[in-house]
Scaffold this motif. Structure first.
Motif, PDB file in Angstrom:
ATOM      1  N   GLY A 169       0.623  -1.301   0.084  1.00 46.32           N
ATOM      2  CA  GLY A 169      -0.037  -0.238  -0.026  1.00 46.32           C
ATOM      3  C   GLY A 169       0.805   1.285   0.045  1.00 46.32           C
ATOM      4  O   GLY A 169       1.677   1.389   0.837  1.00 46.32           O
ATOM      5  N   ASP A 170       0.714   2.115  -0.958  1.00 52.01           N
ATOM      6  CA  ASP A 170       1.462   3.386  -1.056  1.00 52.01           C
ATOM      7  C   ASP A 170       0.409   4.530  -0.982  1.00 52.01           C
ATOM      8  O   ASP A 170       0.935   5.803  -1.199  1.00 52.01           O
ATOM      9  N   ARG A 171      -0.836   4.514  -0.690  1.00 51.47           N
ATOM     10  CA  ARG A 171      -1.781   5.510  -0.794  1.00 51.47           C
ATOM     11  C   ARG A 171      -1.679   6.322   0.707  1.00 51.47           C
ATOM     12  O   ARG A 171      -1.716   6.180   1.700  1.00 51.47           O
ATOM     13  N   TYR A 172      -1.790   7.808   0.329  1.00 53.56           N
ATOM     14  CA  TYR A 172      -1.727   8.649   1.508  1.00 53.56           C
ATOM     15  C   TYR A 172      -3.131   8.576   2.319  1.00 53.56           C
ATOM     16  O   TYR A 172      -4.321   8.405   1.646  1.00 53.56           O
ATOM     17  N   CYS A 173      -2.985   8.637   3.541  1.00 55.47           N
ATOM     18  CA  CYS A 173      -4.026   8.438   4.567  1.00 55.47           C
ATOM     19  C   CYS A 173      -4.511   9.760   5.099  1.00 55.47           C
ATOM     20  O   CYS A 173      -3.041  10.374   5.369  1.00 55.47           O
ATOM     21  N   ASN A 174      -5.403  10.358   5.507  1.00 50.42           N
ATOM     22  CA  ASN A 174      -5.593  11.328   6.350  1.00 50.42           C
ATOM     23  C   ASN A 174      -5.040  11.409   7.773  1.00 50.42           C
ATOM     24  O   ASN A 174      -4.799  12.554   8.214  1.00 50.42           O
ATOM     25  N   THR A 183      -7.628   3.251   3.297  1.00 46.87           N
ATOM     26  CA  THR A 183      -7.452   4.083   1.945  1.00 46.87           C
ATOM     27  C   THR A 183      -7.948   3.089   0.843  1.00 46.87           C
ATOM     28  O   THR A 183      -7.800   3.394  -0.276  1.00 46.87           O
ATOM     29  N   TYR A 184      -7.985   1.526   1.207  1.00 48.54           N
ATOM     30  CA  TYR A 184      -8.547   0.802   0.294  1.00 48.54           C
ATOM     31  C   TYR A 184      -9.930   0.406   0.397  1.00 48.54           C
ATOM     32  O   TYR A 184     -10.776   0.184  -0.382  1.00 48.54           O
ATOM     33  N   ALA A 185     -10.036  -0.158   1.767  1.00 48.02           N
ATOM     34  CA  ALA A 185     -11.277  -0.725   2.234  1.00 48.02           C
ATOM     35  C   ALA A 185     -12.207   0.448   2.944  1.00 48.02           C
ATOM     36  O   ALA A 185     -12.443   0.315   4.040  1.00 48.02           O
ATOM     37  N   ARG A 192     -11.153   5.607  -5.165  1.00 52.41           N
ATOM     38  CA  ARG A 192      -9.920   5.701  -5.423  1.00 52.41           C
ATOM     39  C   ARG A 192      -9.354   4.591  -6.326  1.00 52.41           C
ATOM     40  O   ARG A 192      -8.644   4.779  -7.277  1.00 52.41           O
ATOM     41  N   THR A 193      -9.715   3.169  -6.107  1.00 52.62           N
ATOM     42  CA  THR A 193      -9.315   2.073  -6.701  1.00 52.62           C
ATOM     43  C   THR A 193      -9.898   2.191  -8.222  1.00 52.62           C
ATOM     44  O   THR A 193      -9.182   1.997  -9.120  1.00 52.62           O
ATOM     45  N   GLU A 240      -9.884  -8.103  -1.684  1.00 57.24           N
ATOM     46  CA  GLU A 240      -8.501  -8.779  -1.263  1.00 57.24           C
ATOM     47  C   GLU A 240      -7.606  -8.214  -0.146  1.00 57.24           C
ATOM     48  O   GLU A 240      -7.041  -8.633   0.511  1.00 57.24           O
ATOM     49  N   GLN A 241      -7.746  -6.724  -0.208  1.00 56.45           N
ATOM     50  CA  GLN A 241      -6.904  -6.103   0.780  1.00 56.45           C
ATOM     51  C   GLN A 241      -7.495  -6.452   2.063  1.00 56.45           C
ATOM     52  O   GLN A 241      -7.024  -6.369   3.227  1.00 56.45           O
ATOM     53  N   LEU A 242      -8.902  -6.368   2.247  1.00 52.04           N
ATOM     54  CA  LEU A 242      -9.697  -6.584   3.523  1.00 52.04           C
ATOM     55  C   LEU A 242      -9.393  -7.698   3.953  1.00 52.04           C
ATOM     56  O   LEU A 242      -9.133  -8.137   5.166  1.00 52.04           O
ATOM     57  N   GLY A 243      -9.641  -8.758   3.200  1.00 53.31           N
ATOM     58  CA  GLY A 243      -9.388 -10.222   3.510  1.00 53.31           C
ATOM     59  C   GLY A 243      -8.212 -10.709   3.893  1.00 53.31           C
ATOM     60  O   GLY A 243      -7.857 -11.234   5.155  1.00 53.31           O
ATOM     61  N   LYS A 244      -7.151  -9.941   3.620  1.00 56.98           N
ATOM     62  CA  LYS A 244      -5.747 -10.265   3.939  1.00 56.98           C
ATOM     63  C   LYS A 244      -5.351  -9.625   5.317  1.00 56.98           C
ATOM     64  O   LYS A 244      -4.747 -10.043   6.069  1.00 56.98           O
TER      65      LYS A 244
END
Length: 317
Positions: A169-174, A183-185, A192-193, A240-244
């Motif tokens: 993950g490389d997205r900026y978060c608040n 930032t994904y889930a 964004r995705t 996928e991100q949430l499951g992991k």
């Protein structure tokens, strides 16, 4: 004999919802107030008192306590601490203000932790001692229950699953970091995705007809229902991100179930199927096929139920 009720309050950046709820989970009255209409929390508490008393006058009930779910709500201190999305800045002694105004006990916690308490008292987690609630809205909140007790940590702020870092993950978060799960889930993450996929791929998609500023998680969901490949891939990546991340969480606390709440959870199979598959695929073998991912059974205004449930758990301790 009068029915005993609690007042559940959900404080958000735009609106403050409240509900008068009995111990069986019946909401006898509810309403909302605009957060931005109050320059100070004291002004809000005074107006809330007037509004709630009008409702109580029409009910044969006894108010025994107040529960609050709020961003950065600190259970130990009874405060809201530097909440970014509230116009009230600094540390707000919300429990003290409410107790003084209403003359009943008041309790506060993080809004997502309140959701977990609501699931335990009124929802699908009745009888469970170890479970997790993940709230999927604009961000990702979480409440972790271990051995029947909500996990607060030493400072009252534990359980921030949304701010665990995802692999790659490389997205900026608040929050100021990069790569946080939320930032994904989350609704924001799904948008964004989808936008990244639209920019990187030439795959036909009805989402290309929507201006970037108007794309939302709901519009991605609507497109997924019609078989749009970009929308379907956006939900696959989200799951996928949430499951992991949930596979990692399971290795730490081994919950009986994980409940998904909030608007994004309404995506149903588009989200649940991939999340469950990815959790199982990445889980330590001793936990495989043991953990259920369930949709919350609470009503759409789950936040006020969770806040009101806080009263019953505290008064019964």
């Amino acid at each position: 004999m009068q029915t005993t009720v609690s007042l559940g309050i959900d404080i958000g950046g735009t609106n403050i919802a409240f509900g008068i709820i009995d111990k069986s989970g019946n909401c006898l009255a509810n309403g909302s107030l605009p957060t931005t209409a109050y320059n100070t929390p004291q002004d809000f508490v005074q107006d809330l008192d007037k509004t709630v008393k009008k409702e109580l006058d029409n009910l044969d009930v006894q108010l025994v306590g107040i529960g609050v779910g709020a961003p950065n709500g600190n259970y130990f201190n009874g405060t809201i601490e530097n909440a970014a999305n509230l116009s009230w800045k600094g540390t707000i002694p919300m429990v003290e203000l409410l107790t003084k105004q209403f003359n009943v006990p008041a309790f506060i916690t993080n809004d997502a932790k309140a959701a977990a308490i609501g699931e335990m008292v009124y929802g699908g987690a009745k009888g469970m001692k170890d479970f997790v609630v993940i709230t999927l809205g604009t961000g990702l909140g979480s409440g972790i229950v271990v051995n029947g007790k909500l996990v607060y940590g030493h400072d009252g702020l534990a359980g921030e699953v949304g701010h665990t870092l995802v692999c790659g993950g490389d997205r900026y978060c608040n929050c100021g970091r990069r790569g946080c799960l939320e930032t994904y889930a989350s609704a924001t993450g799904i948008k964004r995705t989808a936008c990244e996929l639209l920019a990187l791929e030439n795959t036909p998609s009805t989402l290309r007809d929507i201006p970037y500023t108007e794309i939302s998680a709901k519009k991605v969901y609507d497109a997924a229902q019609k078989g749009d490949p970009i929308a379907l891939e956006a939900f696959r990546i989200t799951g996928e991100q949430l499951g992991k991340a949930l596979a990692n969480l399971v290795a730490i606390i081994s919950p009986e179930a994980i409940f998904l709440q909030g608007g994004v959870a309404n995506a149903g199979e588009w989200l649940f199927k991939t999340t469950q598959e990815q959790m199982e695929a990445n889980m330590l073998y001793i936990f495989k096929q043991k953990i259920k991912i369930l949709r919350s059974s609470l009503p759409t205004n789950a936040a006020i139920y969770g806040a009101s449930a806080l009263v019953w758990t505290e008064l019964n301790n």
